[in-house]
Design a protein around this motif. Structure first.
Motif, PDB file in Angstrom:
ATOM      1  N   THR A   1       0.831  -1.188   0.000  1.00 29.10           N
ATOM      2  CA  THR A   1       0.000   0.000   0.000  1.00 29.10           C
ATOM      3  C   THR A   1       0.873   1.247   0.000  1.00 29.10           C
ATOM      4  O   THR A   1       2.053   1.182   0.333  1.00 29.10           O
ATOM      5  CB  THR A   1      -0.923   0.014   1.246  1.00 29.10           C
ATOM      6  N   CYS A   2       0.303   2.347  -0.361  1.00 34.14           N
ATOM      7  CA  CYS A   2       1.013   3.614  -0.261  1.00 34.14           C
ATOM      8  C   CYS A   2       1.223   3.967   1.214  1.00 34.14           C
ATOM      9  O   CYS A   2       0.373   3.668   2.052  1.00 34.14           O
ATOM     10  CB  CYS A   2       0.194   4.735  -0.898  1.00 34.14           C
ATOM     11  N   PHE A   3       2.340   4.598   1.492  1.00 35.61           N
ATOM     12  CA  PHE A   3       2.648   5.137   2.813  1.00 35.61           C
ATOM     13  C   PHE A   3       2.576   4.100   3.938  1.00 35.61           C
ATOM     14  O   PHE A   3       2.186   4.397   5.053  1.00 35.61           O
ATOM     15  CB  PHE A   3       1.744   6.335   3.141  1.00 35.61           C
ATOM     16  N   GLY A   4       2.956   2.858   3.636  1.00 34.79           N
ATOM     17  CA  GLY A   4       2.930   1.814   4.660  1.00 34.79           C
ATOM     18  C   GLY A   4       4.088   1.906   5.633  1.00 34.79           C
ATOM     19  O   GLY A   4       3.962   1.540   6.793  1.00 34.79           O
ATOM     20  N   MET A   5       5.238   2.414   5.174  1.00 37.59           N
ATOM     21  CA  MET A   5       6.443   2.458   6.000  1.00 37.59           C
ATOM     22  C   MET A   5       6.525   3.797   6.738  1.00 37.59           C
ATOM     23  O   MET A   5       7.458   4.566   6.578  1.00 37.59           O
ATOM     24  CB  MET A   5       7.686   2.236   5.131  1.00 37.59           C
ATOM     25  N   LEU A   6       5.530   4.074   7.553  1.00 44.23           N
ATOM     26  CA  LEU A   6       5.541   5.276   8.374  1.00 44.23           C
ATOM     27  C   LEU A   6       5.984   4.897   9.776  1.00 44.23           C
ATOM     28  O   LEU A   6       5.639   3.823  10.284  1.00 44.23           O
ATOM     29  CB  LEU A   6       4.159   5.923   8.413  1.00 44.23           C
TER      30      LEU A   6
ATOM     31  N   GLU B   1      -1.619  -1.171  -8.820  1.00 44.94           N
ATOM     32  CA  GLU B   1      -1.512  -2.607  -9.078  1.00 44.94           C
ATOM     33  C   GLU B   1      -0.668  -3.315  -8.023  1.00 44.94           C
ATOM     34  O   GLU B   1      -0.683  -4.536  -7.919  1.00 44.94           O
ATOM     35  CB  GLU B   1      -0.986  -2.899 -10.482  1.00 44.94           C
ATOM     36  N   GLY B   2       0.081  -2.558  -7.220  1.00 45.48           N
ATOM     37  CA  GLY B   2       0.844  -3.159  -6.131  1.00 45.48           C
ATOM     38  C   GLY B   2       1.908  -4.138  -6.603  1.00 45.48           C
ATOM     39  O   GLY B   2       2.424  -4.029  -7.709  1.00 45.48           O
ATOM     40  N   TRP B   3       2.220  -5.097  -5.765  1.00 50.63           N
ATOM     41  CA  TRP B   3       3.236  -6.097  -6.091  1.00 50.63           C
ATOM     42  C   TRP B   3       2.732  -7.070  -7.143  1.00 50.63           C
ATOM     43  O   TRP B   3       1.547  -7.384  -7.209  1.00 50.63           O
ATOM     44  CB  TRP B   3       3.603  -6.912  -4.858  1.00 50.63           C
TER      45      TRP B   3
END
Length: 168
Positions: A39-44, A68-70
């Motif tokens: 997902t976007c912005f998962g590594m916060l 489309e992700g991985w």
């Protein structure tokens, strides 16, 4: 939920989602080795901190990623190419990172992974940095200089297609 813009496992049919605290409660003590967000912005930092005791490693993107992700077929083909007795959490993360990089070659998308044992130290250092920064903001001139630094001299980004925080 009080904040309808932050959560995981969004369910459009019920218009609900899990908070990261609810996710932590759901996966705590389940013996997970790797937690991955597609997902976007998962590594916060706040997300990683919430899940720091739920696994060994965390892999996600700190920025925008394509919808489309991985490419899961390639991803799992990479995993299956390693003999089971040679696979470990770190190798899993490296393979996932490599697949993502290959999939989005020549595009500006980044994925990273972190050893969750290091998160508490990272947060402590970030808190120390924030305290030092706060102590530098003593008057309007120092506030303007800091604003100039953060908004014009440091790399920052935000999603433009929906309301979004700014990431520095």
């Amino acid at each position: 939920h009080t904040n309808k813009t932050r959560g995981v496992a969004v369910d459009d049919t019920s218009e609900d989602f899990m908070t990261t605290m609810e996710l932590r409660e759901a996966i705590a003590e389940k013996g997970l080795s790797v937690i991955a967000f597609d997902t976007c912005f998962g590594m916060l930092i706040e997300t990683v901190y919430e899940l720091k005791d739920c696994g060994d490693y965390f892999i996600a993107s700190a920025g925008l990623v394509p919808s489309e992700g991985w490419d899961y077929k390639s991803l799992f083909n990479n995993f299956s190419s390693i003999p089971r007795d040679e696979m470990n959490s770190e190798k899993f993360c490296v393979l996932a990172e490599n697949q993502f990089v290959d999939q989005y070659e020549n595009r500006n998308f980044v994925i990273s992974w972190i050893d969750l044992k290091l998160v508490s130290e990272l947060v402590e250092k970030f808190d120390n940095f924030a305290e030092i920064l706060k102590n530098q903001l003593i008057d309007l001139k120092s506030q303007e200089e800091m604003f100039d630094l953060f908004f014009y001299k440091l790399k920052h980004y935000k999603g433009v297609s929906y309301p979004c925080d700014m990431y520095i």
